[in-house]
Scaffold this active site. Structure first.
Site, PDB file in Angstrom:
ATOM      1  CE1 TYR A  65      -2.158   3.473   2.126  1.00 43.45           C
ATOM      2  CE2 TYR A  65      -3.914   2.299   0.979  1.00 43.45           C
ATOM      3  CZ  TYR A  65      -3.436   3.441   1.609  1.00 43.45           C
ATOM      4  OH  TYR A  65      -4.258   4.536   1.715  1.00 43.45           O
ATOM      5  CE  LYS A 105     -27.375  10.454  22.348  1.00 46.64           C
ATOM      6  NZ  LYS A 105     -26.076  11.016  22.784  1.00 46.64           N
ATOM      7  CE  LYS A 117     -27.583  10.885  27.555  1.00 44.27           C
ATOM      8  NZ  LYS A 117     -26.571  11.419  26.655  1.00 44.27           N
TER       9      LYS A 117
HETATM   10  N1  LIG Z   1     -24.676   9.668  18.501  1.00 49.08           N
HETATM   11  C1  LIG Z   1     -25.327   8.831  17.690  1.00 49.08           C
HETATM   12  O1  LIG Z   1     -24.926   7.684  17.490  1.00 49.08           O
HETATM   13  C2  LIG Z   1     -26.549   9.321  16.982  1.00 49.08           C
HETATM   14  C3  LIG Z   1     -26.934  10.663  17.139  1.00 49.08           C
HETATM   15  C4  LIG Z   1     -28.083  11.136  16.474  1.00 49.08           C
HETATM   16  C5  LIG Z   1     -28.536  12.510  16.598  1.00 49.08           C
HETATM   17  O2  LIG Z   1     -27.890  13.341  17.294  1.00 49.08           O
HETATM   18  C6  LIG Z   1     -29.747  12.895  15.896  1.00 49.08           C
HETATM   19  C7  LIG Z   1     -30.255  14.198  15.990  1.00 49.08           C
HETATM   20  C8  LIG Z   1     -31.424  14.492  15.295  1.00 49.08           C
HETATM   21  F1  LIG Z   1     -31.948  15.721  15.395  1.00 49.08           F
HETATM   22  C9  LIG Z   1     -32.070  13.552  14.505  1.00 49.08           C
HETATM   23  C10 LIG Z   1     -31.554  12.253  14.408  1.00 49.08           C
HETATM   24  C11 LIG Z   1     -30.404  11.932  15.102  1.00 49.08           C
HETATM   25  O3  LIG Z   1     -29.922  10.641  14.990  1.00 49.08           O
HETATM   26  C12 LIG Z   1     -28.799  10.246  15.658  1.00 49.08           C
HETATM   27  N2  LIG Z   1     -28.429   8.952  15.501  1.00 49.08           N
HETATM   28  C13 LIG Z   1     -27.331   8.480  16.136  1.00 49.08           C
HETATM   29  N3  LIG Z   1     -26.981   7.159  15.945  1.00 49.08           N
END
Ligand SMILES: NC(=O)c1cc2c(=O)c3cc(F)ccc3oc2nc1N
Length: 329
Positions: A39, A117, A312
């Site tokens: 590479y 998330k 959360k």
């Molecule tokens: N941190 C994350 O993995 C994550 C964060 C958001 C968002 O902040 C978020 C904010 C919006 F207004 C709408 C969809 C969203 O979808 C999201 N989806 C994710 N998987």
């Protein structure tokens, strides 16, 4: 050997295709088909050819990932479509309340997509005719900072998509736990202040004005949504995730379509413990209404979508404390 311009152009195109394929195999598929030295050798050959024939050096070349002198400051950019933030849910009851509000706002059955998330820095990537042209932080949701040069150093961000699409995608740039631990060890050895957590380390790395520093921080990214997409054909968020993957955009593989809120609650519970095994940090689960027409019907409040929420997890120290109490009994 001396090449004429036509031969050089052909050789440059071949090298780019090979290097792009190797990048995708190594970083996105985690399955390299050639050893690193091969590479590096081809990259060196490309860099020399582009220096010899500068007319053929374009921004989307693999040789241009870590480019340019340090910036004096970041330029502010406007998000055409605001990057909003998610409302939160802290227990099962609040998830059921969310589900009730959603079903109250739409007249049919609702299915959801659950996603991990990722605990990093929200960014937006703009592609024009398939070429990565701009990357920005969320900022205050309307105005972010142009961090294109730093984002180009993230190997999992393709500089060119598999199709010449014009779209803006959103995702979370993050620092994997192993990179975080290694970085903090090195910082402590140097007598520097260690980063408190991978999110701060990722944010600190992307706020470096010198791309060469960001390039050494082993950052990664998962893309999770669309800001805007010309000629989009998807009707559901789950379809979007599949389309993004096909374009060469890395999405998180753990997402799951759930037919009702009870399935969502099972998925959420399954990740409270499992998340320790991931090599990146997550701070919850994002739950989204799957059908895009239902998302449009539900719309947004001033700061958050009505069609999504974030469950959360209790903060880690809370779990440790509980364990201490159990052990001490
Ligand atoms: N941190 C994350 O993995 C994550 C964060 C958001 C968002 O902040 C978020 C904010 C919006 F207004 C709408 C969809 C969203 O979808 C999201 N989806 C994710 N998987």
């Amino acid at each position: 050997m001396v090449m004429n311009a036509d031969e050089a152009k052909k050789k440059i195109d071949t090298l780019r295709e090979e290097l792009e394929q190797y990048r995708h195999e190594y970083h996105t598929l985690d399955a390299p088909s050639v050893p690193d030295y091969e590479y590096d050798q081809k990259m060196q050959e490309l860099i020399e050819l582009e220096e010899e024939f500068p007319d053929f050096q374009t921004a989307d070349s693999p040789s241009q990932r870590v480019g340019g002198a340090p910036l004096d400051a970041f330029v502010k950019v406007q998000h055409d479509v605001p990057m909003l933030s998610l409302g939160n849910a802290f227990d099962d009851q609040e998830l059921r309340d969310f589900d009730r509000r959603v079903r109250g706002g739409t007249d049919e059955d609702v299915s959801y997509v659950c996603e991990l998330k990722i605990d990093g820095l929200a960014v937006s990537l703009r592609y024009e005719d398939g070429v990565f042209v701009r990357g920005a932080t969320r900022g205050d949701g309307t105005t972010g900072e142009d961090i294109t040069k730093n984002l180009r150093t993230i190997r999992n961000i393709p500089l060119r998509l598999k199709q010449p699409e014009t779209l803006e995608v959103r995702g979370e740039a993050y620092m994997p736990k192993p990179s975080f631990n290694a970085l903090n060890e090195a910082r402590e050895e140097r007598g520097d202040e260690p980063f408190a957590n991978p999110r701060n380390a990722a944010a600190g790395s992307l706020r470096q004005l010198d791309p060469k520093i960001a390039a050494k921080r082993n950052l990664d990214i998962f893309l999770y949504g669309i800001g805007q997409w010309q000629d989009e054909s998807s009707e559901a968020h789950s379809e979007r995730l599949e389309q993004m993957e096909k374009l060469g955009l890395k999405t998180n593989p753990e997402w799951k379509k759930c037919n009702d809120i009870e399935e969502v609650i099972d998925y959420v519970h399954s990740w409270v413990e499992k998340r320790q095994d991931l090599d990146y940090e997550i701070d919850g689960i994002v739950i989204k209404v799957d059908r895009l027409d239902q998302q449009d019907t539900l719309g947004f409040t001033a700061k958050s979508p009505r069609w999504a929420t974030a469950y959360k997890f209790p903060a880690e120290e809370a779990i440790t404390t509980l364990k201490d109490i159990e052990l001490s009994v």
